[in-house]
Design a protein around this motif. Sequence first.
Motif, PDB file in Angstrom:
ATOM      1  N   THR A   1      -5.250  67.987  25.315  1.00  0.00           N
ATOM      2  CA  THR A   1      -4.946  67.788  23.981  1.00  0.00           C
ATOM      3  C   THR A   1      -4.777  66.372  23.276  1.00  0.00           C
ATOM      4  OG1 THR A   1      -2.614  67.427  24.541  1.00  0.00           O
ATOM      5  CG2 THR A   1      -3.256  69.753  24.196  1.00  0.00           C
ATOM      6  N   VAL A   2      -5.364  65.296  24.433  1.00  0.00           N
ATOM      7  CA  VAL A   2      -5.351  63.952  23.939  1.00  0.00           C
ATOM      8  C   VAL A   2      -7.160  63.681  23.824  1.00  0.00           C
ATOM      9  CG1 VAL A   2      -4.798  61.594  24.433  1.00  0.00           C
ATOM     10  CG2 VAL A   2      -3.080  63.247  24.690  1.00  0.00           C
ATOM     11  N   ASP A   3      -7.532  63.057  22.874  1.00  0.00           N
ATOM     12  CA  ASP A   3      -8.760  62.790  22.557  1.00  0.00           C
ATOM     13  C   ASP A   3      -8.881  61.644  23.601  1.00  0.00           C
ATOM     14  OD1 ASP A   3     -11.356  62.124  21.929  1.00  0.00           O
ATOM     15  OD2 ASP A   3     -10.901  62.212  19.484  1.00  0.00           O
ATOM     16  N   PRO A   4     -10.038  61.760  24.419  1.00  0.00           N
ATOM     17  CA  PRO A   4     -10.332  60.853  25.620  1.00  0.00           C
ATOM     18  C   PRO A   4     -10.990  59.518  24.764  1.00  0.00           C
ATOM     19  CG  PRO A   4     -12.011  62.511  25.592  1.00  0.00           C
ATOM     20  CD  PRO A   4     -10.840  63.135  24.796  1.00  0.00           C
ATOM     21  N   SER A   5     -11.654  59.798  23.649  1.00  0.00           N
ATOM     22  CA  SER A   5     -12.424  58.501  23.008  1.00  0.00           C
ATOM     23  C   SER A   5     -11.269  57.474  22.443  1.00  0.00           C
ATOM     24  CB  SER A   5     -13.393  58.997  21.884  1.00  0.00           C
ATOM     25  OG  SER A   5     -12.337  59.455  20.677  1.00  0.00           O
ATOM     26  N   GLU A   6     -11.474  56.363  22.657  1.00  0.00           N
ATOM     27  CA  GLU A   6     -10.713  55.069  22.193  1.00  0.00           C
ATOM     28  C   GLU A   6     -10.678  54.906  20.755  1.00  0.00           C
ATOM     29  OE1 GLU A   6     -11.078  52.011  24.945  1.00  0.00           O
ATOM     30  OE2 GLU A   6     -10.545  53.064  26.596  1.00  0.00           O
ATOM     31  N   ILE A   7     -11.802  55.649  20.330  1.00  0.00           N
ATOM     32  CA  ILE A   7     -12.164  55.453  18.895  1.00  0.00           C
ATOM     33  C   ILE A   7     -11.066  55.992  17.604  1.00  0.00           C
ATOM     34  CG2 ILE A   7     -13.854  55.717  16.936  1.00  0.00           C
ATOM     35  CD1 ILE A   7     -16.010  55.698  19.230  1.00  0.00           C
ATOM     36  N   LYS A   8     -10.786  57.184  18.307  1.00  0.00           N
ATOM     37  CA  LYS A   8      -9.723  57.966  17.212  1.00  0.00           C
ATOM     38  C   LYS A   8      -8.804  58.586  18.289  1.00  0.00           C
ATOM     39  CE  LYS A   8     -13.123  58.984  13.512  1.00  0.00           C
ATOM     40  NZ  LYS A   8     -13.782  60.414  12.843  1.00  0.00           N
ATOM     41  N   PRO A   9      -7.569  57.644  18.684  1.00  0.00           N
ATOM     42  CA  PRO A   9      -6.983  58.195  19.432  1.00  0.00           C
ATOM     43  C   PRO A   9      -5.557  58.909  18.984  1.00  0.00           C
ATOM     44  CG  PRO A   9      -6.291  55.998  19.223  1.00  0.00           C
ATOM     45  CD  PRO A   9      -7.789  56.091  18.401  1.00  0.00           C
ATOM     46  N   ASN A  10      -5.164  60.019  19.342  1.00  0.00           N
ATOM     47  CA  ASN A  10      -4.264  60.857  18.628  1.00  0.00           C
ATOM     48  C   ASN A  10      -2.919  60.933  19.533  1.00  0.00           C
ATOM     49  OD1 ASN A  10      -5.645  62.563  20.722  1.00  0.00           O
ATOM     50  ND2 ASN A  10      -4.375  64.181  20.099  1.00  0.00           N
ATOM     51  N   GLY A  11      -2.723  60.295  20.782  1.00  0.00           N
ATOM     52  CA  GLY A  11      -1.689  60.230  21.456  1.00  0.00           C
ATOM     53  C   GLY A  11      -1.745  59.559  22.911  1.00  0.00           C
ATOM     54  N   PHE A  12      -0.758  59.571  23.740  1.00  0.00           N
ATOM     55  CA  PHE A  12      -0.620  59.104  25.064  1.00  0.00           C
ATOM     56  C   PHE A  12      -0.710  59.885  25.992  1.00  0.00           C
ATOM     57  CE2 PHE A  12       0.921  55.743  22.052  1.00  0.00           C
ATOM     58  CZ  PHE A  12       0.037  54.464  22.339  1.00  0.00           C
ATOM     59  N   LEU A  13      -1.250  59.707  27.325  1.00  0.00           N
ATOM     60  CA  LEU A  13      -1.206  60.436  28.338  1.00  0.00           C
ATOM     61  C   LEU A  13      -0.301  59.515  29.480  1.00  0.00           C
ATOM     62  CD1 LEU A  13      -4.671  61.936  29.130  1.00  0.00           C
ATOM     63  CD2 LEU A  13      -2.651  63.148  28.173  1.00  0.00           C
ATOM     64  N   ILE A  14       0.723  60.054  30.026  1.00  0.00           N
ATOM     65  CA  ILE A  14       1.452  59.399  30.826  1.00  0.00           C
ATOM     66  C   ILE A  14       1.565  59.953  32.247  1.00  0.00           C
ATOM     67  CG2 ILE A  14       3.021  58.237  29.125  1.00  0.00           C
ATOM     68  CD1 ILE A  14       5.011  60.423  30.000  1.00  0.00           C
ATOM     69  N   PRO A  15       2.015  59.050  33.338  1.00  0.00           N
ATOM     70  CA  PRO A  15       1.912  59.968  34.873  1.00  0.00           C
ATOM     71  C   PRO A  15       3.091  60.768  34.742  1.00  0.00           C
ATOM     72  CG  PRO A  15       1.595  57.353  34.852  1.00  0.00           C
ATOM     73  CD  PRO A  15       2.021  57.681  33.429  1.00  0.00           C
ATOM     74  N   ILE A  16       3.057  61.718  35.636  1.00  0.00           N
ATOM     75  CA  ILE A  16       3.928  63.010  35.765  1.00  0.00           C
ATOM     76  C   ILE A  16       5.284  62.393  36.065  1.00  0.00           C
ATOM     77  CG2 ILE A  16       2.439  64.521  35.838  1.00  0.00           C
ATOM     78  CD1 ILE A  16       3.051  65.049  38.821  1.00  0.00           C
ATOM     79  N   LYS A  17       6.449  62.639  35.801  1.00  0.00           N
ATOM     80  CA  LYS A  17       7.754  62.408  36.225  1.00  0.00           C
ATOM     81  C   LYS A  17       7.975  60.639  36.232  1.00  0.00           C
ATOM     82  CE  LYS A  17       7.736  66.064  39.753  1.00  0.00           C
ATOM     83  NZ  LYS A  17       7.837  66.362  41.233  1.00  0.00           N
ATOM     84  N   ASN A  18       7.311  60.136  34.985  1.00  0.00           N
ATOM     85  CA  ASN A  18       7.529  58.841  35.236  1.00  0.00           C
ATOM     86  C   ASN A  18       8.032  58.656  33.561  1.00  0.00           C
ATOM     87  OD1 ASN A  18       7.033  56.188  34.633  1.00  0.00           O
ATOM     88  ND2 ASN A  18       5.464  55.905  36.025  1.00  0.00           N
ATOM     89  N   ILE A  19       9.678  58.215  33.960  1.00  0.00           N
ATOM     90  CA  ILE A  19      10.568  58.411  32.843  1.00  0.00           C
ATOM     91  C   ILE A  19      10.275  56.874  32.012  1.00  0.00           C
ATOM     92  CG2 ILE A  19      12.963  57.958  32.022  1.00  0.00           C
ATOM     93  CD1 ILE A  19      13.601  59.648  34.457  1.00  0.00           C
ATOM     94  N   ASP A  20      10.002  55.897  32.882  1.00  0.00           N
ATOM     95  CA  ASP A  20       9.779  54.361  32.347  1.00  0.00           C
ATOM     96  C   ASP A  20       8.509  54.439  31.304  1.00  0.00           C
ATOM     97  OD1 ASP A  20      11.778  53.427  33.512  1.00  0.00           O
ATOM     98  OD2 ASP A  20      10.753  52.738  35.214  1.00  0.00           O
TER      99      ASP A  20
END
Length: 382
Positions: free
Chosen positions: A316-335
């Motif tokens: 669901t997150v566009d892998p291109s850096e040109i038109k980002p639509n969100g962030f992917l974070i590591p699992i179980k990583n509250i910080d």
Amino acid sequence: MYNYRKRVLIACDSSRTLMGFRGKLIEELVKNNEVHVFTPKITQQEVCDKLKALNVVVHENHLNGSNVSILSDLRYISKLYQLIRSIKPDVFFPYTFKPVIYGTVIAKFCKVNCITPMLTGLGYNFTSHGNKKSLVSTITRNLLKWSLLSNPHLRIIFQNIDDYHKLVETGIIGKRHKAFVVNGSGVDLDHYDYSIPDTVNINFLMISRLINAKGIREFYEAAKLVRQRYTNIRFKLIGAYDDNIDSINKELYADIKSEQVIEYLGEVTDVRPYIKQASILVLPSYYGEGVPRCMLEGMAMGRALITCDSVGCRETVDPSEIKPNGFLIPIKNIDALVSKMEHYINNIQDILIYGLNGRNFAKQKFDVNLVNAEMLKIMELN
């Protein structure tokens, strides 16, 4: 010239998904085919009314898709066998594990011409989250391998490429299998229309069943930390606390219901008003999604995302850096979750820009009309 109307039988493990996840597909199917659904008892009158209006033939059962019950499953198998023998479908379309596993075997035995099981995510079944769940997962994997044995009439549908590779790696399917990958269930861009997100009263919304692997605790703990620094930021949670092998514990549920940290809204019939009020959608899931529906709905309505770099979610997150639509974070990583929440709080222009990019990404990749066109081809109904 007489056009033969094929019979299509759909099998699911929850009536809530019929119109919410498959409604537009059913609308396409009924145009030229006779459609039947085999579903647990429908308790929502709106779903009953819509299916009736579409002339869909409904056959109800008492399956509980989340629990292990040998007697209940045997009753389900018997009833589904009788139904397939009775209506003689040309196409059998089961989705979710129990309908896929049991239904595919029965459909092969009954010589259904086109069998198109859809795996809407692998859930816990290829991860380890405790002995009980591991035992259930082992049984499920073995049953899945048995049910998906190669057959000339079998056409397996995946919602992401990772799930396909996982079944190949584990030997559950092989090169002889006919396999297809579609972009999730798709999203109706007319129904989930764009609206400008609120950047004045910033709030984060999570839509999910209250199970551990969806990241409920991570969302709750991140909300606590953010609110210590930004007292005006709000957090909302929509979702049912149901009987599931991985439901959150009662202590966390009590903390959530106290609404001291987040506003718990329970289960709702229409998420659109809540997404419209939201600034950002969050789903810190490591469940093993197909493609999470709530993320597609948020994207369609122009909401920036935070989700995990995990199976299904990363789609669901566009892998291109040109038109980002969100962030992917590591699992179980509250910080990491806190960090990305703070990014939006301190960069409100990204709430707007990422939201617009997400809407465009949904148009390009997840439009339900594009997905359904692929589904009809796979079912040989186009």
